[in-house]
Scaffold this active site. Structure first.
Site, PDB file in Angstrom:
ATOM      1  N   ARG A  56       0.843  -1.203   0.000  1.00 39.71           N
ATOM      2  CA  ARG A  56       0.000   0.000   0.000  1.00 39.71           C
ATOM      3  C   ARG A  56       0.871   1.243   0.000  1.00 39.71           C
ATOM      4  O   ARG A  56       1.898   1.296   0.668  1.00 39.71           O
ATOM      5  CB  ARG A  56      -0.898   0.029   1.241  1.00 39.71           C
ATOM      6  CG  ARG A  56      -1.838   1.229   1.274  1.00 39.71           C
ATOM      7  CD  ARG A  56      -2.417   1.456   2.643  1.00 39.71           C
ATOM      8  NE  ARG A  56      -1.419   1.735   3.655  1.00 39.71           N
ATOM      9  CZ  ARG A  56      -0.818   2.912   3.811  1.00 39.71           C
ATOM     10  NH1 ARG A  56      -1.091   3.924   3.012  1.00 39.71           N
ATOM     11  NH2 ARG A  56       0.085   3.083   4.772  1.00 39.71           N
ATOM     12  N   VAL A  57       0.458   2.214  -0.782  1.00 46.01           N
ATOM     13  CA  VAL A  57       1.008   3.563  -0.716  1.00 46.01           C
ATOM     14  C   VAL A  57      -0.171   4.516  -0.572  1.00 46.01           C
ATOM     15  O   VAL A  57      -1.312   4.152  -0.846  1.00 46.01           O
ATOM     16  CB  VAL A  57       1.864   3.927  -1.958  1.00 46.01           C
ATOM     17  CG1 VAL A  57       3.165   3.133  -1.975  1.00 46.01           C
ATOM     18  CG2 VAL A  57       1.088   3.742  -3.236  1.00 46.01           C
ATOM     19  N   SER A  58       0.112   5.736  -0.141  1.00 47.81           N
ATOM     20  CA  SER A  58      -0.975   6.659   0.183  1.00 47.81           C
ATOM     21  C   SER A  58      -1.553   7.408  -1.008  1.00 47.81           C
ATOM     22  O   SER A  58      -2.702   7.817  -0.968  1.00 47.81           O
ATOM     23  CB  SER A  58      -0.497   7.675   1.222  1.00 47.81           C
ATOM     24  OG  SER A  58      -0.169   7.009   2.415  1.00 47.81           O
ATOM     25  N   SER A  59      -0.756   7.623  -2.060  1.00 46.63           N
ATOM     26  CA  SER A  59      -1.279   8.427  -3.171  1.00 46.63           C
ATOM     27  C   SER A  59      -0.954   7.798  -4.516  1.00 46.63           C
ATOM     28  O   SER A  59      -0.045   6.972  -4.630  1.00 46.63           O
ATOM     29  CB  SER A  59      -0.702   9.845  -3.108  1.00 46.63           C
ATOM     30  OG  SER A  59       0.676   9.825  -3.384  1.00 46.63           O
TER      31      SER A  59
ATOM     32  N   GLN B  24       2.664   7.730  -5.945  1.00 44.95           N
ATOM     33  CA  GLN B  24       3.684   6.863  -5.360  1.00 44.95           C
ATOM     34  C   GLN B  24       3.716   5.511  -6.064  1.00 44.95           C
ATOM     35  O   GLN B  24       2.733   5.080  -6.658  1.00 44.95           O
ATOM     36  CB  GLN B  24       3.421   6.679  -3.864  1.00 44.95           C
ATOM     37  CG  GLN B  24       3.591   7.971  -3.081  1.00 44.95           C
ATOM     38  CD  GLN B  24       3.220   7.794  -1.625  1.00 44.95           C
ATOM     39  OE1 GLN B  24       2.123   7.332  -1.325  1.00 44.95           O
ATOM     40  NE2 GLN B  24       4.123   8.166  -0.739  1.00 44.95           N
TER      41      GLN B  24
END
Length: 182
Positions: free
Chosen positions: A7-10, A13
């Site tokens: 998982r990444v936030s945006s 990324q």
């Protein structure tokens, strides 16, 4: 079976490094998403994994903050995995939930992830306050989406609040609020 979760936030990324690390750790299925980790809401890939995981399976992440930045969510995820007889392992942090030391480590890392989120939120609030103070023209609020003169015109034509709200696509309470103002 080992399941990987990246998982990444945006959207800007990249997930490549996490996915490669999870493959190297022996994950047979890897799910990934680009969404904030501060809540489980909207994290459909994580929810799918948590629903599918069975006894003796392992959920693998590269770091604990990939699965959760909230201590409450982290503990809920660990409890759910434990109730299914599954475990949580982080490839870059030496622990797993099969031992009491692993659970201690998860709790400590969860506290630090939560602390980091709170610090980030405080810095954001401070930055917004500073910008409002130094550059008030940048923070004028949301542009008006409701035209009070149009609401009054429709009311003068005999329309009721519900009809006005439907016509303009706004809430009835917004109509009442606009009509109360002189």
């Amino acid at each position: 079976m080992k399941f990987g979760y990246a998982r990444v936030s945006s959207n800007s990324q990249d997930l490549t490094v996490q996915i490669e690390a999870l493959k190297a750790a022996g994950c047979e299925v890897i799910r990934s998403e680009k969404v904030s980790g501060t809540s489980r809401q909207g994290r459909h890939e994580l929810e799918a994994l948590l629903e599918f995981i069975r006894q003796n399976d392992v959920l693998c992440v590269t770091r604990i903050d990939r699965v959760s930045r909230s201590l409450g969510d982290l503990l809920d995820i660990v409890r759910l995995l434990k109730s299914k007889g599954a475990d949580l392992v982080a490839t870059e942090q030496p622990f797993d939930t099969t031992s009491i030391y692993g659970e201690l480590t998860i709790n400590l890392l969860g506290v630090f992830a939560n602390f980091e989120t709170q610090l980030r939120r405080e810095r954001q609030i401070e930055g917004i306050a500073r910008t409002k103070r130094d550059h008030p023209e940048k923070y004028r609020g949301r542009p008006r989406s409701i035209d009070p003169t149009e609401i009054r015109r429709l009311k003068d034509e005999g329309m009721g609040a519900a009809a006005i709200a439907t016509t303009l696509g706004i809430a009835r309470t917004s109509v009442y609020r606009a009509l109360e103002k002189p």
